[in-house]
Write an enzyme that holds these catalytic residues in place. Structure first.
Site, PDB file in Angstrom:
ATOM      1  N   ASP A  65     -90.208  26.946 -11.419  1.00  0.00           N
ATOM      2  CA  ASP A  65     -88.991  27.769 -11.008  1.00  0.00           C
ATOM      3  C   ASP A  65     -88.866  29.019 -11.871  1.00  0.00           C
ATOM      4  O   ASP A  65     -89.607  29.283 -12.672  1.00  0.00           O
ATOM      5  CB  ASP A  65     -87.774  26.841 -10.870  1.00  0.00           C
ATOM      6  CG  ASP A  65     -87.746  26.126 -12.258  1.00  0.00           C
ATOM      7  OD1 ASP A  65     -88.284  26.311 -13.316  1.00  0.00           O
ATOM      8  OD2 ASP A  65     -87.041  24.812 -12.092  1.00  0.00           O
ATOM      9  N   ASP A 131     -77.165  16.802 -14.100  1.00  0.00           N
ATOM     10  CA  ASP A 131     -76.817  16.500 -12.582  1.00  0.00           C
ATOM     11  C   ASP A 131     -77.752  15.824 -11.706  1.00  0.00           C
ATOM     12  O   ASP A 131     -77.500  15.749 -10.616  1.00  0.00           O
ATOM     13  CB  ASP A 131     -76.134  17.798 -12.011  1.00  0.00           C
ATOM     14  CG  ASP A 131     -77.198  18.754 -11.812  1.00  0.00           C
ATOM     15  OD1 ASP A 131     -78.454  18.739 -12.096  1.00  0.00           O
ATOM     16  OD2 ASP A 131     -76.816  19.835 -11.053  1.00  0.00           O
ATOM     17  N   HIS A 133     -80.950  16.974 -11.235  1.00  0.00           N
ATOM     18  CA  HIS A 133     -82.071  18.047 -10.499  1.00  0.00           C
ATOM     19  C   HIS A 133     -83.427  17.794 -11.027  1.00  0.00           C
ATOM     20  O   HIS A 133     -83.603  17.496 -11.997  1.00  0.00           O
ATOM     21  CB  HIS A 133     -81.445  19.584 -10.556  1.00  0.00           C
ATOM     22  CG  HIS A 133     -81.351  20.115 -11.938  1.00  0.00           C
ATOM     23  ND1 HIS A 133     -80.478  20.912 -12.465  1.00  0.00           N
ATOM     24  CD2 HIS A 133     -82.218  20.304 -12.867  1.00  0.00           C
ATOM     25  CE1 HIS A 133     -80.819  21.347 -13.938  1.00  0.00           C
ATOM     26  NE2 HIS A 133     -81.969  20.983 -13.795  1.00  0.00           N
ATOM     27  N   GLU A 138     -80.844  21.198  -6.682  1.00  0.00           N
ATOM     28  CA  GLU A 138     -79.538  20.661  -7.198  1.00  0.00           C
ATOM     29  C   GLU A 138     -79.113  19.647  -6.152  1.00  0.00           C
ATOM     30  O   GLU A 138     -79.682  19.550  -5.133  1.00  0.00           O
ATOM     31  CB  GLU A 138     -78.633  21.837  -7.119  1.00  0.00           C
ATOM     32  CG  GLU A 138     -78.865  22.977  -8.241  1.00  0.00           C
ATOM     33  CD  GLU A 138     -78.442  22.395  -9.732  1.00  0.00           C
ATOM     34  OE1 GLU A 138     -78.711  21.172 -10.038  1.00  0.00           O
ATOM     35  OE2 GLU A 138     -78.289  23.162 -10.492  1.00  0.00           O
TER      36      GLU A 138
END
Ligand code: F6R
Length: 254
Positions: A65, A131, A133, A138
């Protein structure tokens, strides 16, 4: 999925380095993550390069990413981070999605194409967000998603704020999709520290759900998860994982 639990992050890094070294020696294609979790593994690979002559000459590497909205030369741009952390020290060129492209949709398609042309990723290193991811997919990301722009959650922005001036924390990223990540032959997740314990338990032992994107690992036939003790603390089958690893047949690698 194999779950390996180590006493320290440094030992987790050695296990991950052992796995990546096999692909390096075979001249394969590495998928690299940034963030702090892979740091000890990169340190160990740099050490093996310097002290044991481990050569990265035949290897290719791709990033998961990249931030959108910061210049390519920004010290926190992931292409710069990976150079500092790892690739410049071992003479490895790393490709990554270009977060500065004017047409990000075309860039995402081109990145998928370059992965395909390389014959895919042999071993993909992954961290996990608090979270849930994976890459920057996400919560709510399609489990079949491809490389595309995603918007970071406030939780991820808070987690990453330590690297930026307050007004600078990016909102957007280009990330390989979960479907893209699942195409790598071997996935290696590394997580350390008690702050990851809840999300690791949800990903490994909870339902497969877009709400916890890392739970998609349960759909892949070859995953190794490497955890230190604090990150493993909320796993229900922790004793079983330890038994399996401790009684691994000698012929069975990772
Ligand atoms: C980074 C990436 C992210 C991180 C995750 C964990 O390339 O894809 O998914 O792996 O945010 O970050 P750390 O390791 O800093 O806790």
């Amino acid at each position: 999925m194999e779950v390996v639990i180590t006493a320290t992050p440094r030992e987790a890094g050695v296990v991950v380095a052992d796995i990546l070294e096999g692909t390096v020696r075979a001249g394969g294609t590495l998928g690299l993550a940034t963030g702090s979790s892979p740091g000890p593994a990169y340190d160990e690979l740099v050490r093996r390069h310097r002290e044991e002559g481990l050569s990265f000459a035949g290897c290719r590497a791709f990033l998961l990413d990249e931030y959108v909205g910061i210049p390519a030369g920004h010290p926190q741009a992931y292409r710069q981070v990976i150079r500092r952390m790892f690739s410049d020290h071992v003479g490895l060129e790393v490709a990554g999605p270009d977060g500065t492209a004017t047409d990000l949709v075309t860039e995402a398609t081109a990145y998928e194409e370059s992965l395909r042309r390389a014959g895919g990723v042999d071993v993909q290193l992954l961290g996990i967000g608090t979270d849930g991811h994976l890459g920057f997919n996400e919560p709510g990301s399609s489990l079949a998603s491809r490389t595309r722009v995603k918007t970071l959650t406030e939780q991820t922005r808070r987690d990453n704020a330590r690297f930026f001036a307050p007004e600078e924390v990016p909102h957007h990223v280009l990330t390989q999709g979960l479907g893209t990540i699942l195409e790598a032959a071997h996935l290696v997740l590394v997580a350390t520290g008690e702050g990851k314990a809840g999300t690791v338990a949800a990903a490994l032992e909870g339902p497969v759900s877009a709400f916890c994107p890392a739970s998609v690992l349960q759909l892949h036939p070859h995953v190794t998860t490497v955890l230190d003790e604090p990150a493993a603390a909320r796993l229900r089958l922790v004793d079983y994982y330890r038994f399996v690893h401790g009684h691994k047949p000698s012929w069975q690698g990772y």
